[in-house]
Design an enzyme around this catalytic site. Structure first.
Site, PDB file in Angstrom:
ATOM      1  N   CYS A 172       0.834  -1.199   0.000  1.00 55.29           N
ATOM      2  CA  CYS A 172       0.000   0.000   0.000  1.00 55.29           C
ATOM      3  C   CYS A 172       0.879   1.264   0.000  1.00 55.29           C
ATOM      4  O   CYS A 172       1.524   1.548  -1.007  1.00 55.29           O
ATOM      5  CB  CYS A 172      -0.978  -0.027   1.171  1.00 55.29           C
ATOM      6  SG  CYS A 172      -2.373   1.101   0.962  1.00 55.29           S
ATOM      7  N   HIS A 205      -3.802  -5.493   1.348  1.00 51.34           N
ATOM      8  CA  HIS A 205      -3.578  -5.848   2.750  1.00 51.34           C
ATOM      9  C   HIS A 205      -4.081  -7.265   2.987  1.00 51.34           C
ATOM     10  O   HIS A 205      -4.956  -7.755   2.268  1.00 51.34           O
ATOM     11  CB  HIS A 205      -4.326  -4.885   3.668  1.00 51.34           C
ATOM     12  CG  HIS A 205      -3.836  -3.478   3.620  1.00 51.34           C
ATOM     13  ND1 HIS A 205      -2.631  -3.095   4.159  1.00 51.34           N
ATOM     14  CD2 HIS A 205      -4.393  -2.356   3.086  1.00 51.34           C
ATOM     15  CE1 HIS A 205      -2.465  -1.789   3.974  1.00 51.34           C
ATOM     16  NE2 HIS A 205      -3.515  -1.320   3.317  1.00 51.34           N
TER      17      HIS A 205
END
Length: 492
Positions: free
Chosen positions: A329, A427
């Site tokens: 991310c 994630h």
């Protein structure tokens, strides 16, 4: 419909754990139960079935209930992006960045969102188990409170007060908390739970008797310290590791000031063949097989801190000697050539150079990407699952070599031409056993042992429910939940 709230004498007293245990204990007996946290301040988030984001702890509690996470389970989420400010998320969607003073005024609006979500949950479920935040005795936060007693008074629900005996001073914590509450607030405390006890309970009994006599409140039970127990942390980084094998893969995670979703690393921390080390600012990065740049709530500011710590040079040296590098991310965005935030979503508007390990650039945009995804690794065909929470949109030739091909036809991430660097927006990538094994093989682990993180989480939820059933006053808990004890189903 019944609402029962769990509040704690301190942060990390065991509120999240006790609510999760109560959720599983009730759910496995056939009770329709749902978790709720009015206001949460955390950088660990999860994506919900209705396309929003909530605190990670509430997603785990939903799983304990056998439910899909929903934004009504955590209507107000505060994600700190500086020492004095945070992104404010209402019903799963970011509404603004606010400093602490501005948010104090905004809390009247947030309160309406909290009460609306609570009403909807109550309409859908038999029991709503509520988790407080921090401590109800924080004098400076009592005005317009929506997280603890302010909420309990608004919906008129009983409160269980939990304290952690492992910290020491448990009786002072409980009695002192009661002393700082108002008369009406003290009256709604239905009893105490003492958490993380180890030793001979008979030696604690005189203290429990004194506590009940002094306060007039019952002790609902003493939960034992569960060894080798894991539940995803709400905010603080858990550095405990499982017992390890002889030959380990060395993984290093630089801890950035606004690190987010560090629960991504729980499967590695608990993996028997991985030595995971979190390295704080001011410390040198140790030798490693794999360095992972984590998610970040303030990517440019955290990248500046990474450079100030000299970690960029250490990463370059790591790669020269054949090490592997993964960015997740915000860490993925750092691997590119340029990061732009023209709207000032994470700080002052502007742009900065990235680390340059992947030929791409990222621009932060107002519409945050929130979705759960599934697919397969591009080079291994291993099945993967995960979730996206990001405002950045990345473009460039690096994306022509994706990490994963997703079931919806999209691709995710990038793999460098030399195979040493990968990045992803996903994630939870290490939770699926096949993806975890494939990524660890890429990083240099050979003859990997099967490891199922999700099975471990399920095992510990069951252990937690067993502890509730065996060590708490279940008749009183049933009464607080509006369940008649003489009609109570037997525990599974």
């Amino acid at each position: 419909m019944t609402t029962l709230m769990v509040q704690g004498t301190t942060s990390d007293a065991g509120k999240s754990t006790l609510v999760a245990g109560l959720c599983r204990w009730l759910a496995r007996r056939g009770v329709d139960v749902a978790p709720f946290k009015p206001q949460n301040m955390a950088l660990n988030a999860a994506v919900t079935a209705d396309g929003g984001e909530i605190g990670r702890a509430q997603a785990v509690q939903a799983h304990a209930c056998g439910l899909a996470p929903h934004t009504d389970m955590n209507p107000v989420l505060l994600k700190p992006n500086s020492d004095t400010g945070a992104q404010v998320i209402i019903h799963g969607r970011a509404v603004a960045n606010m400093d602490a003073k501005t948010y104090q005024t905004y809390k009247r609006t947030a309160r309406e969102a909290v009460l609306a979500s609570h009403r909807r949950l109550c309409a859908r479920h038999r029991v709503v188990l509520v988790e407080g935040a921090g401590s109800p005795a924080e004098i400076n936060l009592r005005a317009d409170d929506i997280a603890n007693m302010g909420f309990a008074e608004a919906v008129d629900c009983p409160v269980i007060l939990v304290a952690d005996i492992d910290r020491g001073g448990v009786f002072a914590h409980l009695v002192g908390t009661l002393a700082l509450l108002s008369e009406t607030e003290r009256a709604r405390v239905a009893g105490f739970v003492i958490n993380r006890f180890r030793g001979d309970l008979a030696l604690l009994k005189p203290g429990l008797d004194w506590l009940e006599a002094h306060t007039g409140k019952p002790v609902l039970g003493v939960l034992p310290h569960l060894m080798d127990f894991h539940l995803e942390a709400e905010d603080a980084i858990d550095t405990r590791q499982a017992r390890k094998a002889e030959h380990l893969l060395r993984v290093v995670v630089p801890v950035l000031p606004r690190i987010s979703n560090h629960t991504d690393f729980d499967p590695l921390r608990l993996h028997p063949q991985v030595d995971l080390r979190f390295v704080r600012p001011g410390a040198a990065l140790p030798p490693a097989d794999l360095i992972v740049l984590p998610g970040s709530k303030s990517v440019r500011a955290d990248l500046a801190q990474l450079r100030a710590a000299g970690w960029d040079d250490a990463i370059a040296r790591h790669l020269r000697y054949g090490g592997k590098l993964l960015g997740i991310c915000g860490g993925f965005q750092m691997l590119g050539q340029r990061i732009a935030d023209p709207l000032g979503l994470e700080g002052e508007p502007g742009a900065c150079d990235g680390l340059g390990w992947l030929p791409m650039s990222t621009e932060l945009r107002a519409d945050k990407q929130l979705r759960t995804v599934a697919g397969r690794l591009a080079w291994d065909d291993a099945a993967i699952e995960g979730y996206e929470i990001h405002a950045g949109v990345s473009e460039g030739p690096a994306l022509d070599r994706p990490l994963a091909r997703l079931a919806n036809g999209r691709c995710d991430g990038a793999l460098s031409e030399d195979g040493q660097v990968i990045g992803t927006y996903l994630h939870g990538l290490f939770e699926a056993p096949s993806a975890c094994a494939a990524l660890l093989r890429w990083a240099g682990l050979h003859a990997d042992e099967p490891f199922d993180y999700r099975a471990l989480r399920e095992r510990d939820l069951e252990r937690l429910a067993d502890a509730v059933a065996n060590h708490l006053d279940v008749a009183r808990l049933d009464a607080l939940c509006g369940i008649e004890s003489d009609k109570r189903p037997a525990d599974a």
